[in-house]
Design an enzyme around this catalytic site. Structure first.
Site, PDB file in Angstrom:
ATOM      1  CE  LYS A  26       4.715  -3.181  12.125  1.00 11.48           C
ATOM      2  NZ  LYS A  26       4.915  -3.445  10.724  1.00 11.48           N
ATOM      3  CB  CYS A  35      10.820  -0.981   0.797  1.00 12.03           C
ATOM      4  SG  CYS A  35      11.019  -0.323  -0.862  1.00 12.03           S
ATOM      5  CE1 TYR A  58       0.424 -19.148   1.209  1.00 14.39           C
ATOM      6  CE2 TYR A  58       0.641 -17.190  -0.148  1.00 14.39           C
ATOM      7  CZ  TYR A  58       0.262 -17.785   1.031  1.00 14.39           C
ATOM      8  OH  TYR A  58      -0.298 -17.023   2.025  1.00 14.39           O
ATOM      9  CD  GLU A  62      10.200  -2.471   6.351  1.00 20.75           C
ATOM     10  OE1 GLU A  62       9.494  -3.481   6.467  1.00 20.75           O
ATOM     11  OE2 GLU A  62      10.542  -2.013   5.251  1.00 20.75           O
ATOM     12  CB  THR A  91       3.460 -11.154   3.318  1.00 21.72           C
ATOM     13  OG1 THR A  91       2.868 -10.542   4.454  1.00 21.72           O
ATOM     14  CG2 THR A  91       2.373 -11.681   2.411  1.00 21.72           C
ATOM     15  CD1 TRP A  99      -0.527  -1.596   3.159  1.00 23.29           C
ATOM     16  CD2 TRP A  99       0.607   0.325   3.328  1.00 23.29           C
ATOM     17  NE1 TRP A  99       0.214  -1.645   4.312  1.00 23.29           N
ATOM     18  CE2 TRP A  99       0.919  -0.477   4.442  1.00 23.29           C
ATOM     19  CE3 TRP A  99       1.206   1.586   3.226  1.00 23.29           C
ATOM     20  CZ2 TRP A  99       1.807  -0.074   5.448  1.00 23.29           C
ATOM     21  CZ3 TRP A  99       2.092   1.995   4.212  1.00 23.29           C
ATOM     22  CH2 TRP A  99       2.376   1.164   5.310  1.00 23.29           C
ATOM     23  CB  SER A 144       6.000  -7.433   5.245  1.00 24.70           C
ATOM     24  OG  SER A 144       5.061  -8.483   5.136  1.00 24.70           O
TER      25      SER A 144
END
Ligand code: NAP
Ligand code: MG
Length: 502
Positions: free
Chosen positions: A353, A303, A256, A396, A249, A168, A246
């Site tokens: 957070k 990032c 997967y 981070e 994830t 996002w 992140s």
């Protein structure tokens, strides 16, 4: 630079914006099969912007099937590269036509400042798409060395159906970094925007369709990570996934893939990027401007944010004084005010957070800021954390918090810079050329800028060492490696009936 309007003009545009809110699948907007929706809000005000289709596995199946049909019948994948280029350039024209609307939509949905959306996000997005469109009819395949009786061709083919999963913090720009090379290469795309920021991706899908990208080639499936991201990552008919987000994830996508069809996986993930300033750095005013920009641009939701200032003890005080003077000029507040440089954090959940890290600033010496304002805004904050082992220097934060670490010499500075599990970006300020090059080589990061903060540009690869990246690079000609695969075509010119003849 794009011209900025007044706050009133932006507010007026915001009031009249038509917001896309359905999935874009097979060339048309459609609700989620379940009929469910989720709210997207303007984090700066808490106002609900619209209810968006909350897609799930069955919508992913539909989008992947549409992308597969489009890929296999060649309506896009087998066009001449120059034809794809023309369509993508038309998309850029449409985005330029609607640039102000896109900038306002991006700002409303994410809390990013209209200043950044207008002067950076939207123009850079268009530039990125244009660059990849222009590149695609200029890339040559190869002929490998072989005997006179053979021709060994090494050709690139589009990888097929690609799943793109976005964060996002730069909704439009990350979309461009991925759809630019993917569509230019001829792939079909199923894209999942972050739930917090789906609006501009849906609008771009609509504009791409208007520009002539055929149905099924660019599908946008909004929804949560678990409902849409995971089924996409596990889908047996998706050939490749490119993810930005992140590290936590990103790691899941490897599972997967391993558990499904061994699809290719490219991951662009987090960073805890060092900014090393040596005692011989020149022009401290300029260095200070880079430090402030590196730490606080995009609210630190970046990032490649330079969130660790590793500074030589002999210039620390002089530099910090300049940094604080400049940072104090960064106005915090309404993202639609074009004089504001620090907008809202993306959501209340993310704000909470970041606040846990603000609480941890007390473990160090707060040099500046440290306060949260109005529920989603955070002042530029500078903390002398003492040691690189401190929580604020290791994790981070993704908020406007700069951790300062003091060092005594060059070798110590490089060791501290490398003392992190991440390796996305770094910057190094020194007037000594030998040190600059030695340092740039010694720092284990995908991009090292010397005497500036930045990410290179569209012509240079961007991605991470260590736990910041996996499997490939965004940007530059190297981005195309993600979306193509190599094929060898071996031609035997020997003719049996010619044996013995000349
Ligand atoms: P995130 O939480 O990892 O989310 C990224 C995307 O993955 C979102 O679309 C998210 O969906 C989805 N997702 C979440 N859980 C998932 C799951 N279990 N399975 C599949 N997909 C899932 O990251 P973020 O908070 O949006 O973005 C911030 C992070 O991105 C930071 O760490 C930042 O450093 C990184 N980033 C890296 C780069 C780079 O180029 N290296 C660039 C920008 C940002 P929902 O959020 O919709 O649920
Ligand atoms: Mg939103």
């Amino acid at each position: 630079m794009s011209t900025l309007l007044t706050r009133e003009e932006y507010e007026n545009i915001a009031r009249n914006l038509a917001l896309p809110n359905e999935a874009f699948i097979d060339g048309a907007f459609r609700p989620a099969i379940s009929g469910k929706t989720f709210r997207t809000t303007n984090p700066a005000t808490g106002a609900v912007l619209t209810e968006i289709a909350a897609c799930a596995a069955e919508d992913v199946d539909l989008a992947v099937a549409s992308a597969r049909t489009a890929f296999d019948d060649g309506r896009w994948s087998r066009l001449r590269p120059g034809e794809r280029k023309e369509v993508l350039l038309r998309l850029c024209e449409l985005m330029a036509r609607d640039a102000t609307e896109l900038a306002v939509m991006e700002s409303l949905d994410s809390g990013k400042t209209i200043f950044d959306c207008t002067t950076i996000d939207v123009p850079e997005t268009i530039h990125c798409l244009r660059w990849h469109a222009e590149l695609i009819d200029k890339i040559y395949d190869q002929v490998a060395p072989a005997s006179d009786n053979h021709i060994a061709m090494v050709v690139r083919e589009p990888v097929g159906v690609v799943g793109l999963v976005l964060p996002w913090n730069f909704p439009l720009l990350m979309l461009a970094w991925k759809i630019g090379p993917a569509l230019a290469a001829g792939c079909s795309v199923v894209l999942k925007p972050a739930a917090e920021t789906s609006l501009t991706a849906l609008r771009v899908a609509q504009l791409a369709h208007e520009a002539g990208v055929p149905a099924g080639v660019l599908n946008v499936v909004p929804g949560s990570g678990s409902a849409v991201g995971e089924p996409l990552g596990r889908h047996p008919d998706v050939d490749m996934v490119s993810f930005t987000g992140s590290t936590v994830t990103g790691r899941r996508f490897l599972h997967y893939s391993a558990d499904s069809n061994l699809k290719e996986v490219v991951l662009e993930m987090g960073g805890k990027n060092p900014c090393v300033v040596m005692d011989d750095a020149e022009e401290l005013d300029v260095v200070a401007a880079h430090v402030v920009n590196g730490a606080f641009w995009n609210m630190g939701e970046n990032c490649s944010a330079a969130s660790r200032l590793i500074v030589h003890k002999d210039i620390k005080d002089a530099l910090l004084e300049k940094v604080m003077t400049l940072a104090a000029e960064w106005k915090v507040g309404d993202p639609l005010d074009p004089t504001v440089r620090v907008g809202a954090l993306v959501s209340k959940a993310h704000f909470d957070k970041v606040c846990t890290y603000l609480a941890a600033t007390k473990q160090g010496e707060i040099l500046m800021g440290g306060r949260a304002i109005d529920g989603v805004f955070v002042e530029p904050t500078i903390v002398d954390v003492g040691s690189n082992d401190s929580l604020l220097a290791r994790e981070e934060i993704f908020g406007p918090v700069l951790s300062v670490i003091t060092v005594s010499n060059f070798d110590e500075a490089i060791a501290v810079a490398n003392d992190t599990e991440y390796g996305l970006a770094a910057s190094l300020f020194t007037a000594n050329t030998k040190r600059a090059i030695r340092g740039a080589r010694a720092i284990r990061a995908g991009t090292v800028t010397v005497n500036s903060f930045g990410e290179g540009d569209i012509a240079t690869p961007f991605g991470g060492y260590k736990q910041s990246g996996f499997g490939g690079r965004d940007n530059s000609i190297h981005a195309h490696d993600q979306y193509t695969q190599l094929k060898t075509i071996w031609l035997d010119l020997n003719v049996a009936s010619d044996a013995g003849k000349n």
